[in-house]
Design a protein around this motif. Structure first.
Motif, PDB file in Angstrom:
ATOM      1  N   LEU A 158     -35.950  -2.972  40.831  1.00 13.26           N
ATOM      2  CA  LEU A 158     -35.252  -2.863  42.101  1.00 13.26           C
ATOM      3  C   LEU A 158     -36.066  -3.471  43.248  1.00 13.26           C
ATOM      4  O   LEU A 158     -37.301  -3.435  43.239  1.00 13.26           O
ATOM      5  CB  LEU A 158     -34.963  -1.390  42.428  1.00 13.26           C
ATOM      6  CG  LEU A 158     -34.173  -0.600  41.383  1.00 13.26           C
ATOM      7  CD1 LEU A 158     -33.920   0.826  41.886  1.00 13.26           C
ATOM      8  CD2 LEU A 158     -32.861  -1.290  41.043  1.00 13.26           C
ATOM      9  N   GLY A 159     -35.346  -4.017  44.221  1.00 15.18           N
ATOM     10  CA  GLY A 159     -35.972  -4.505  45.448  1.00 15.18           C
ATOM     11  C   GLY A 159     -36.387  -5.958  45.429  1.00 15.18           C
ATOM     12  O   GLY A 159     -36.780  -6.508  46.465  1.00 15.18           O
ATOM     13  N   HIS A 190     -27.649 -11.442  38.500  1.00 17.34           N
ATOM     14  CA  HIS A 190     -27.099 -11.442  37.141  1.00 17.34           C
ATOM     15  C   HIS A 190     -26.270 -10.170  36.947  1.00 17.34           C
ATOM     16  O   HIS A 190     -26.838  -9.085  36.832  1.00 17.34           O
ATOM     17  CB  HIS A 190     -28.231 -11.490  36.124  1.00 17.34           C
ATOM     18  CG  HIS A 190     -27.771 -11.530  34.700  1.00 17.34           C
ATOM     19  ND1 HIS A 190     -27.217 -12.656  34.127  1.00 17.34           N
ATOM     20  CD2 HIS A 190     -27.756 -10.585  33.740  1.00 17.34           C
ATOM     21  CE1 HIS A 190     -26.899 -12.393  32.869  1.00 17.34           C
ATOM     22  NE2 HIS A 190     -27.209 -11.142  32.616  1.00 17.34           N
ATOM     23  N   PRO A 191     -24.945 -10.269  36.923  1.00 22.01           N
ATOM     24  CA  PRO A 191     -24.121  -9.062  36.746  1.00 22.01           C
ATOM     25  C   PRO A 191     -24.337  -8.445  35.369  1.00 22.01           C
ATOM     26  O   PRO A 191     -24.404  -9.149  34.364  1.00 22.01           O
ATOM     27  CB  PRO A 191     -22.684  -9.587  36.909  1.00 22.01           C
ATOM     28  CG  PRO A 191     -22.762 -11.050  36.642  1.00 22.01           C
ATOM     29  CD  PRO A 191     -24.129 -11.491  37.055  1.00 22.01           C
ATOM     30  N   ARG A 192     -24.420  -7.115  35.312  1.00 19.37           N
ATOM     31  CA  ARG A 192     -24.753  -6.402  34.081  1.00 19.37           C
ATOM     32  C   ARG A 192     -23.492  -6.042  33.285  1.00 19.37           C
ATOM     33  O   ARG A 192     -23.212  -4.874  33.009  1.00 19.37           O
ATOM     34  CB  ARG A 192     -25.550  -5.151  34.419  1.00 19.37           C
ATOM     35  CG  ARG A 192     -26.891  -5.415  35.077  1.00 19.37           C
ATOM     36  CD  ARG A 192     -27.836  -6.140  34.136  1.00 19.37           C
ATOM     37  NE  ARG A 192     -29.206  -6.179  34.668  1.00 19.37           N
ATOM     38  CZ  ARG A 192     -30.231  -6.726  34.033  1.00 19.37           C
ATOM     39  NH1 ARG A 192     -30.035  -7.280  32.841  1.00 19.37           N
ATOM     40  NH2 ARG A 192     -31.440  -6.721  34.556  1.00 19.37           N
ATOM     41  N   ASP A 260     -29.450  -6.154  44.853  1.00 21.30           N
ATOM     42  CA  ASP A 260     -29.999  -6.114  43.497  1.00 21.30           C
ATOM     43  C   ASP A 260     -28.926  -6.406  42.448  1.00 21.30           C
ATOM     44  O   ASP A 260     -29.187  -7.069  41.453  1.00 21.30           O
ATOM     45  CB  ASP A 260     -30.607  -4.740  43.197  1.00 21.30           C
ATOM     46  CG  ASP A 260     -31.984  -4.573  43.810  1.00 21.30           C
ATOM     47  OD1 ASP A 260     -32.782  -5.522  43.727  1.00 21.30           O
ATOM     48  OD2 ASP A 260     -32.265  -3.495  44.362  1.00 21.30           O
ATOM     49  N   TYR A 261     -27.744  -5.832  42.627  1.00 21.17           N
ATOM     50  CA  TYR A 261     -26.642  -5.940  41.659  1.00 21.17           C
ATOM     51  C   TYR A 261     -27.058  -5.490  40.262  1.00 21.17           C
ATOM     52  O   TYR A 261     -26.580  -5.999  39.257  1.00 21.17           O
ATOM     53  CB  TYR A 261     -26.029  -7.348  41.679  1.00 21.17           C
ATOM     54  CG  TYR A 261     -25.461  -7.625  43.047  1.00 21.17           C
ATOM     55  CD1 TYR A 261     -24.293  -7.001  43.464  1.00 21.17           C
ATOM     56  CD2 TYR A 261     -26.142  -8.431  43.954  1.00 21.17           C
ATOM     57  CE1 TYR A 261     -23.805  -7.183  44.753  1.00 21.17           C
ATOM     58  CE2 TYR A 261     -25.652  -8.622  45.242  1.00 21.17           C
ATOM     59  CZ  TYR A 261     -24.488  -7.996  45.631  1.00 21.17           C
ATOM     60  OH  TYR A 261     -24.010  -8.172  46.905  1.00 21.17           O
ATOM     61  N   GLU A 262     -27.971  -4.516  40.232  1.00 15.47           N
ATOM     62  CA  GLU A 262     -28.238  -3.756  39.020  1.00 15.47           C
ATOM     63  C   GLU A 262     -27.229  -2.612  38.969  1.00 15.47           C
ATOM     64  O   GLU A 262     -26.479  -2.383  39.927  1.00 15.47           O
ATOM     65  CB  GLU A 262     -29.667  -3.208  39.026  1.00 15.47           C
ATOM     66  CG  GLU A 262     -30.757  -4.270  39.012  1.00 15.47           C
ATOM     67  CD  GLU A 262     -30.860  -5.011  37.675  1.00 15.47           C
ATOM     68  OE1 GLU A 262     -30.235  -4.572  36.692  1.00 15.47           O
ATOM     69  OE2 GLU A 262     -31.560  -6.042  37.627  1.00 15.47           O
TER      70      GLU A 262
END
Length: 323
Positions: A158-159, A190-192, A260-262
């Protein structure tokens, strides 16, 4: 070239999805939704000077415009299928359009997403993307399913995107060996997707991290009527982060930086073993960062056993300073 020539030349691509009965060129797209499935739809608008710098590389912008929408489908556990695109351009710049399309369609092809319609008009630069996905009936991951005792997890580190933005703005000095890494994290998220699909029968709630962990997790806590407790020492920080700023600054970027898009998700203890197996098969790193407690809905931050207070806040379009 005029508007219609631009659309025909750059935005009309051969279709490979049999569920697209009518794509661009008519008044509406006609799409075939699989039986016993639900439709997931998400729309985002990116505005120059607010969500991206006016001089951002068009290829990166094309990628990011689609990626941030696909990330919403990932958070729901959906399979990406179709996308529509509305572009507002100050002028026709074929070089810019070519670069934008390269980034956009490369990602669309990777996830087998078909462009099925959209619009183009003249004005200040902005991009509106609507993505459509499908998932089995009743399997959508929502924000309101977290329960007391659930573990709180995040994918990735993250971050890093926020650190990349601060590097671009000249606010921090990132060691040379990490500069490409953090800039890529900011410009090419990168979309999960696979992780979201793997969590369908495991997670009790989920969402993607667009505005920072603290602010985004608060949505889950309020929707679910529980309290989220984060243990900041557990936050997954990259080597780039730890070698660029203090650990406390890293926490702040992870909690409030955004982009982040995590995925952030909650999992009941009974499914903890399944989680290890499911995400290992996806090749996705994940970290347990806290738990859900009874109490007033919100987010409680703990560091070294004590309450921690943020010095910054998560992104808010009507409070935060534009890019």
């Amino acid at each position: 070239m005029n508007e219609f020539e631009i659309i025909k030349h750059y935005f009309t691509v051969p279709g490979h999805r049999k569920d697209v009965l009518m794509g661009p060129g008519d008044d509406c797209a006609l799409l075939q939704v699989p039986p016993h499935s639900q439709l997931a739809v998400s729309t985002d608008t990116l505005v120059s000077g607010v969500h991206f710098f006016a001089d951002m590389a068009p290829m990166a912008l094309g990628h990011k415009a689609l990626a941030v929408n696909l990330s919403d489908l990932a958070a729901m556990g959906a399979d990406p299928c179709w996308v529509s695109l509305a572009l507002t351009l100050p002028e026709i710049d074929e070089s810019w359009i070519k670069g934008f399309c390269a980034g956009f369609f490369e990602l669309a092809e990777y996830y087998n997403v078909a462009l099925v319609g959209g619009d183009m008009t003249r004005g200040p630069l902005s991009i509106t993307v609507t993505v459509h996905g499908t998932l089995p009936e009743g399997k959508g991951l929502r924000r309101n399913g977290a329960r007391v005792g659930d573990g709180i997890y995040v994918t990735g580190t993250l971050g890093d995107a926020a650190l990349g933005l601060q590097q671009i703005q000249g606010k921090v000095t990132v060691p040379e060996q990490y500069r490409d890494f953090v800039r890529t994290k900011f410009e090419f998220p990168h979309p999960r997707i696979l992780a979201g699909q793997a969590l369908r029968d495991i997670a009790s709630s989920a969402l993607d991290l667009s505005d920072g962990l603290a602010g985004d997790l608060a949505h889950v806590a309020r929707a679910s009527g529980v309290r989220a407790q984060l243990e900041l020492e557990r936050l997954p920080l990259s080597a780039a982060m730890l070698d660029s700023v203090s650990r406390e600054q890293g926490w702040e970027l992870a909690l409030t930086g955004g982009d982040d898009y995590e995925l952030c998700f909650t999992v009941p203890e009974i499914h903890r073993g399944q989680l290890e197996t499911a995400l290992a098969h996806c090749g996705v790193k994940f970290t347990r960062v806290g738990r859900m407690l009874a109490g007033e809905p919100g987010v409680e931050l703990m560091a070294k056993g004590r309450s921690y207070q943020l010095s910054t806040q998560s992104w808010d379009h009507f409070r935060s300073t534009p890019a």
